[in-house]
Write a protein that holds these residues in place. Structure first.
Motif, PDB file in Angstrom:
ATOM      1  N   UNK A 209      36.151  41.630  28.064  1.00 14.82           N
ATOM      2  CA  UNK A 209      36.451  43.066  28.088  1.00 14.82           C
ATOM      3  C   UNK A 209      36.624  43.488  29.547  1.00 14.82           C
ATOM      4  N   UNK A 210      37.867  43.600  29.997  1.00 15.51           N
ATOM      5  CA  UNK A 210      38.143  43.858  31.414  1.00 15.51           C
ATOM      6  C   UNK A 210      37.615  45.211  31.872  1.00 15.51           C
ATOM      7  N   UNK A 211      37.710  46.237  31.022  1.00 19.97           N
ATOM      8  CA  UNK A 211      37.208  47.559  31.406  1.00 19.97           C
ATOM      9  C   UNK A 211      35.692  47.551  31.553  1.00 19.97           C
ATOM     10  N   UNK A 212      35.037  46.919  30.622  1.00 16.59           N
ATOM     11  CA  UNK A 212      33.571  46.890  30.667  1.00 16.59           C
ATOM     12  C   UNK A 212      33.067  46.063  31.840  1.00 16.59           C
ATOM     13  N   UNK A 213      33.745  44.967  32.146  1.00 21.80           N
ATOM     14  CA  UNK A 213      33.275  44.117  33.241  1.00 21.80           C
ATOM     15  C   UNK A 213      33.392  44.849  34.574  1.00 21.80           C
ATOM     16  N   UNK A 214      34.440  45.656  34.743  1.00 24.93           N
ATOM     17  CA  UNK A 214      34.597  46.441  35.973  1.00 24.93           C
ATOM     18  C   UNK A 214      33.467  47.467  36.098  1.00 24.93           C
ATOM     19  N   UNK A 215      33.180  48.152  35.010  1.00 28.38           N
ATOM     20  CA  UNK A 215      32.128  49.171  35.014  1.00 28.38           C
ATOM     21  C   UNK A 215      30.766  48.542  35.318  1.00 28.38           C
ATOM     22  N   UNK A 216      30.479  47.427  34.666  1.00 29.29           N
ATOM     23  CA  UNK A 216      29.179  46.781  34.850  1.00 29.29           C
ATOM     24  C   UNK A 216      29.006  46.258  36.269  1.00 29.29           C
ATOM     25  N   UNK A 217      30.079  45.711  36.832  1.00 28.09           N
ATOM     26  CA  UNK A 217      29.997  45.168  38.191  1.00 28.09           C
ATOM     27  C   UNK A 217      29.674  46.267  39.202  1.00 28.09           C
ATOM     28  N   UNK A 218      30.149  47.485  38.943  1.00 23.85           N
ATOM     29  CA  UNK A 218      29.875  48.595  39.843  1.00 23.85           C
ATOM     30  C   UNK A 218      28.414  49.035  39.795  1.00 23.85           C
ATOM     31  N   UNK A 219      27.727  48.674  38.725  1.00 24.14           N
ATOM     32  CA  UNK A 219      26.331  49.071  38.550  1.00 24.14           C
ATOM     33  C   UNK A 219      25.354  48.064  39.156  1.00 24.14           C
ATOM     34  N   UNK A 220      25.883  46.967  39.697  1.00 31.51           N
ATOM     35  CA  UNK A 220      25.040  45.922  40.277  1.00 31.51           C
ATOM     36  C   UNK A 220      25.444  45.719  41.730  1.00 31.51           C
ATOM     37  N   UNK A 221      24.484  45.724  42.618  1.00 32.51           N
ATOM     38  CA  UNK A 221      24.782  45.462  44.032  1.00 32.51           C
ATOM     39  C   UNK A 221      25.255  44.028  44.218  1.00 32.51           C
TER      40      UNK A 221
END
Length: 247
Positions: A38-50
């Motif tokens: 899920x490309x949209x979800x992976x982008x969002x999740x990556x932004x939530x992790x340093x």
């Protein structure tokens, strides 16, 4: 447990246990790469992790898997940790009602997918004396009434044995391979089975310790396995399941 300077890949890292593991590694100094189809979800999740990068990939596609490893090497020049976490959970059915395509899809994601990532990662883990953590399940350790004939249990049991095989095979390269077997953990995957208060109470009571698990509790076990504190630990199968598997 410092992971400073380490580069870690967590498959299925956009949510649930995978996300918690990626976050825990990052908090302890690692650079983390997470994957999901899920490309949209992976982008969002990556932004939530340093210190995290998200790379979309379908674990069933060997070219996607190769692309993930290539991008990691291009950007970071090394790979120290692989967490084989991605997986799917099918509808529970007796074996005579399971469609063969559904059976094969579960095995492709939960077992062959782990093989694909491990195959591509090994040559680079050999250079760093790296570490692999496989996320299995206590469903791979014992049979459960009404839940003992499907591809999920088969795939998770196979991953436990593969952990031991890979640990033995690559010990000479100082690659450590260990496995965590969670019980029921509060994630998106288990939400459909916990719709009502009655469902939640039943599932809590299935665990001798009195409740289902949290993703962060699995992440803490993964952190130990990839840390220097576990430098003499390989081929280990750790249940983190509130005692469910010992009943």
């Amino acid at each position: 447990m410092s992971l400073s300077g380490k580069v870690a890949l967590v498959t299925g890292g956009s949510r649930g246990i995978g996300f918690a593991i990626a976050k825990k590694f990052s908090e302890n100094g690692a650079t983390v790469i997470i994957t999901s189809k899920d490309s949209d979800r992976i982008k969002k999740s990556a932004l939530e992790i340093s210190n995290a990068v998200g790379i979309p990939a379908d674990i069933k596609n060997k070219n996607d898997v190769k692309n993930v490893i290539e991008k990691i090497l291009e950007k970071f020049g090394r790979l120290d940790i692989l967490v084989n976490n991605a997986g799917i959970f099918p509808m529970i059915k007796p074996v005579h009602e399971i469609d063969e395509d559904d059976w094969n899809e579960v095995l492709d994601v939960n077992l062959t997918g782990q093989f694909r990532f491990t195959k591509e990662a090994i040559p680079h883990l050999q250079k760093t004396n790296g570490s692999i953590v496989n996320i299995s399940s206590d469903a791979g350790l014992k049979a459960y009434q009404g839940f003992n004939a499907d591809a999920y249990s088969a795939s998770k049991a196979a991953l436990i044995l593969l952990t031991k095989c890979w640990a033995l095979e690559y010990a000479k390269d100082k690659i450590r391979v260990n496995c965590i077997c969670p019980g029921v953990v509060d994630t998106d995957m288990t939400t459909p089975f916990l719709k009502t208060q009655k469902d939640k109470e039943f599932m809590d009571n299935e665990h001798p310790i009195g409740r289902i698990g949290k993703p962060e509790e699995i992440a803490a076990a993964a952190l130990y396995f990839v840390s220097d504190e576990a430098s003499w630990t390989t081929g280990a199968i750790l249940t983190v399941d509130g005692g469910e598997s010992i009943k």
